[in-house]
Design an enzyme around this catalytic site. Structure first.
Site, mmCIF file in Angstrom:
data_model
loop_
_atom_site.group_PDB
_atom_site.id
_atom_site.type_symbol
_atom_site.label_atom_id
_atom_site.label_comp_id
_atom_site.label_asym_id
_atom_site.label_seq_id
_atom_site.Cartn_x
_atom_site.Cartn_y
_atom_site.Cartn_z
ATOM 1 C CB SER A 1 -44.056 35.733 -20.984
ATOM 2 O OG SER A 1 -44.879 34.705 -21.503
ATOM 3 C CG ASP B 1 -50.307 33.115 -15.614
ATOM 4 O OD1 ASP B 1 -50.270 32.223 -16.490
ATOM 5 O OD2 ASP B 1 -49.513 34.069 -15.610
ATOM 6 C CG HIS C 1 -47.115 31.919 -18.040
ATOM 7 N ND1 HIS C 1 -47.869 33.060 -17.976
ATOM 8 C CD2 HIS C 1 -46.165 32.153 -18.979
ATOM 9 C CE1 HIS C 1 -47.400 33.950 -18.835
ATOM 10 N NE2 HIS C 1 -46.369 33.422 -19.456
#
Length: 349
Positions: free
Chosen positions: A32, A310, A313
C-alpha cells in the site's frame, strides 16, 4: 497496510524525468505504500478509492492511492494502460501484500508479489508487440524500479493476532531470517526479469504509527516489540543487497533506510514543521489510530502539520522528506549511495 506512500513514487519519477539522460521507464512493485490504484479493480477491502483520500489531488477525487496528492505511472490493471503509455512503465503494487503469500489473507483478493512479477513478464510481452523484443529489453534494462515490501509481514501476519500461526512457528529473529531469505529470491527474480536499477526500501518504524500506538501503547511511546522487528529486518535487508550486488558484480540494488528517515521526524516532529507525529490527520479513537480513514472519521484541516495521514501512512509532507533523503541523503540513509548519485552515473554511460 504498510508505511511509506505514493508521494515517494511521484517525487522519484520527477527526480529522474528531468535528468540529463533520456527519460526512463519506471516500474513499481510492493504494497500500500506504493499501490496507486490496482486494488480499485479488485474485490478487496484494501482500497483507498473513496473520500477523504484524494482530498489534495487537483480533482479532489480519490484515485486509489493510499494517500493524498499527485499521480505517476498508471496501475497495471488500469484499462488506460495501453499503447504508448506502456512505454512509460507501470505500477504493479497492491495494498495488503507482503513477502510471504500468507500475508494479508484477510484482504482476500490482492495481487501477491509472485503475481506482480508474472504481470511484469506479461507487460514485457505486450511491449514487445509494440516495439519488438530488443527495444523492450533495452527499455526494461534502462528503467528505474522501486520495490517496497516487509511491513505487512509483521503487522498483517506475525503480529496480526495474538499467537498467530507464524509466531507459533518462528521466534522473531528466525522469522526475520526467513523473510529475508524469501525477499532475496524475489529480488533475484526481478534481476532475472531484466531489472538493472532497483531501489529497495526497508520497513518504516513499525511500532510508531498511530494504529500501533492505539492498540499497544499506554503512554504514547512506540511499541518496542514492533520496533525490534524493524531493527532486525532492515540491517539484514542491507546485507542481502550487498550480497546480491557482489554476486552480480554491479550495484543493481540500492537500499533506502526508511526507518531511520522516519525516525528523524517521529522523534522530533517540531524540528520538521509538524505539530505531532503520534496523532493521524484522519481516523478515530486514540491517536486517530483505530479503523480506516473514511468520510465519518476525524479529519484535520491542515495535512502539512501532521506526520501521519491515516493510522498507517505518512502524510505527503513526511513523504517529501523521505524522498529528499532517498535522492540526496548520506550513507546513513542510503546504501551504497543515494539515488541522485546513481542517476548521475547512469547519465554519463
Amino acid at each position: 497496510m504498510a508505511y511509506i506512500v505514493l508521494g515517494l513514487v511521484i517525487a522519484l519519477a520527477s527526480g529522474f524525468i528531468g535528468a540529463e539522460a533520456a527519460p526512463r521507464a519506471f516500474f513499481v512493485f510492493g504494497d500500500s505504500l506504493v499501490d496507486n490504484g490496482n486494488n480499485n479493480y479488485l474485490a478487496t477491502s484494501a482500497r483507498a478509492d473513496s473520500p477523504p483520500y484524494g482530498i489534495d489531488y487537483p480533482s479532489r477525487r480519490a484515485t486509489g492511492r493510499q494517500e493524498l496528492g499527485a499521480e505517476s505511472t498508471l496501475p497495471y490493471l488500469s484499462p488506460e494502460l495501453n499503447g504508448e503509455r506502456l512505454l512509460v512503465g507501470a505500477n504493479f503494487a497492491s495494498a495488503g501484500i507482503g513477502i510471504l503469500n500468507d500475508t494479508g489473507i484477510q484482504f482476500v483478493n490482492i495481487i501477491r508479489i509472485f503475481r506482480q512479477l508474472e504481470y511484469f513478464q506479461e507487460y514485457q510481452q505486450r511491449v514487445s508487440e509494440l516495439i519488438g523484443p530488443e527495444q523492450t529489453e533495452r527499455l526494461v534494462n534502462g528503467a528505474l524500479v522501486l520495490i517496497t515490501l516487509g511491513g505487512n509481514d509483521f503487522v498483517n501476519n506475525y503480529y496480526l493476532v495474538p499467537y498467530s500461526a507464524r509466531s507459533r512457528q518462528y521466534n522473531l529473529p528466525d522469522y526475520v531470517k526467513y523473510l529475508i531469505s524469501e525477499y532475496k529470491k524475489i529480488l533475484r527474480r526481478l534481476y532475472d526479469l531484466g531489472a538493472r536499477r532497483v531501489l529497495v526500501t526497508g520497513t518504516g518504524p513499525l511500532g510508531c504509527v498511530p494504529a500501533e500506538l492505539a492498540q499497544r501503547s499506554t503512554n504514547g511511546e512506540c511499541s518496542q516489540e514492533l520496533q525490534r522487528a524493524a531493527s532486525l529486518f532492515n540491517p539484514q535487508l542491507v546485507q542481502i543487497i550487498r550480497q546480491l550486488n557482489s554476486e552480480i558484480g554491479s550495484d543493481v540494488f540500492i537500499g533506502a533506510n526508511t526507518q531511520q528517515m522516519s525516525n528523524d521526524f517521529i522523534h522530533d516532529p517540531q524540528a520538521y514543521g509538524f505539530v505531532t507525529s503520534k496523532i493521524a490527520c484522519c481516523g478515530q479513537g486514540p491517536y486517530n489510530g483505530i479503523g480506516l480513514c473514511t468520510v465519518a472519521s476525524n479529519l484535520c484541516p491542515n495535512r502539512d502539520i501532521y506526520a501521519f495521514w491515516d493510522p498507517f501512512h505518512p502524510s505527503e509532507r513526511a513523504n517529501k522528506y523521505i524522498v529528499q533523503q532517498i535522492l540526496s541523503g548520506t550513507t546513513e540513509y542510503m546504501y551504497p549511495m543515494n539515488l541522485s548519485t546513481i542517476l548521475a552515473l547512469d547519465a554519463k554511460n
